[in-house]
Structure formats: C-alpha cells, structure tokens
Design a protein around this motif. Sequence first.
Motif, mmCIF file in Angstrom:
data_model
loop_
_atom_site.group_PDB
_atom_site.id
_atom_site.type_symbol
_atom_site.label_atom_id
_atom_site.label_comp_id
_atom_site.label_asym_id
_atom_site.label_seq_id
_atom_site.Cartn_x
_atom_site.Cartn_y
_atom_site.Cartn_z
ATOM 1 N N MET A 1 18.932 -18.468 -8.657
ATOM 2 C CA MET A 1 19.226 -18.517 -10.070
ATOM 3 C C MET A 1 18.329 -19.560 -10.712
ATOM 4 O O MET A 1 18.015 -20.557 -10.100
ATOM 5 C CB MET A 1 20.692 -18.852 -10.284
ATOM 6 C CG MET A 1 21.612 -17.770 -9.784
ATOM 7 S SD MET A 1 23.326 -18.194 -10.043
ATOM 8 C CE MET A 1 24.059 -17.283 -8.729
ATOM 9 N N SER A 13 22.448 -22.491 -13.569
ATOM 10 C CA SER A 13 22.924 -21.991 -12.284
ATOM 11 C C SER A 13 24.418 -22.257 -12.093
ATOM 12 O O SER A 13 25.118 -21.450 -11.509
ATOM 13 C CB SER A 13 22.130 -22.588 -11.130
ATOM 14 O OG SER A 13 22.263 -23.986 -11.092
ATOM 15 N N ALA A 16 26.149 -19.616 -14.126
ATOM 16 C CA ALA A 16 26.094 -18.331 -13.431
ATOM 17 C C ALA A 16 27.102 -18.291 -12.292
ATOM 18 O O ALA A 16 27.816 -17.301 -12.125
ATOM 19 C CB ALA A 16 24.679 -18.075 -12.923
ATOM 20 N N ILE A 51 24.466 -13.113 -17.596
ATOM 21 C CA ILE A 51 24.669 -13.379 -16.172
ATOM 22 C C ILE A 51 25.061 -12.104 -15.432
ATOM 23 O O ILE A 51 24.560 -11.832 -14.338
ATOM 24 C CB ILE A 51 25.729 -14.484 -15.957
ATOM 25 C CG1 ILE A 51 25.245 -15.810 -16.547
ATOM 26 C CG2 ILE A 51 26.085 -14.633 -14.484
ATOM 27 C CD1 ILE A 51 23.897 -16.274 -16.044
#
Length: 110
Positions: A1, A13, A16, A51
């Motif tokens: 990510m 990240s 996500a 995402i």
Amino acid sequence: MSAGSNGDGAPFSELADRIVEIACSIPCGRVSSYKDVGIAAGCGPRYVGTIMGKFGAFAPWWRVVRSDGTIHVWQEALPHWDEEHIAYSRTGTVRVDMAAHAWQPCLRGR
C-alpha cells in the motif's frame, strides 16, 4: 500500500488497513455502506471507495455498497449476493435490500 495521508493526518496505509479490516468484519449475508465503513474507520466514504477499488480483493468487497444499496459493479456482486442470500431488487436499478441486510460496524475508538 502506498504512503501518504488521508486528510486527517493518518498514513494512507493505516487507513487502508482499517477499511479492509472493517470490510472483513461484515458478517456473511450482511452489507454496510461506504459511509458507515468510513465513519467506523475515521474517514469519508470516498476514501472507502478508493481503498475498496485498490485493495478490495483482500476483503469481501461486495458487502460494501452505497447507502441506497447500489454498487457500481453489481454484475460482479450478484453471484456473491446469491451465495450469501442477500436480497436485492432487479427492477430498474439493482440494489440490495438495506432494510433486511444493513450492518453497522463498530465505531473506531468508541
């Protein structure tokens, strides 16, 4: 990510990971909206959509839909919904029966 920021200071990240974790926690046969997943993750629904578009393969993406029960890739979602017995309308716009299948994720840090 990829690294970056989601606008609230948290690294992209981490965002996500939170969104994918929440999507994975949606029970079989239930759905949650981009908005509700976003509230639980601490971000907006557009981030959830981003995402899910990038990392949805790691989660049951078909369980995250718009608040009205629609999803952009409904043709791909139909086999999953059928398998999980998620009721949806086929008249006009294909949409999940939110009254019967909506699930509310727990709010982050509450």
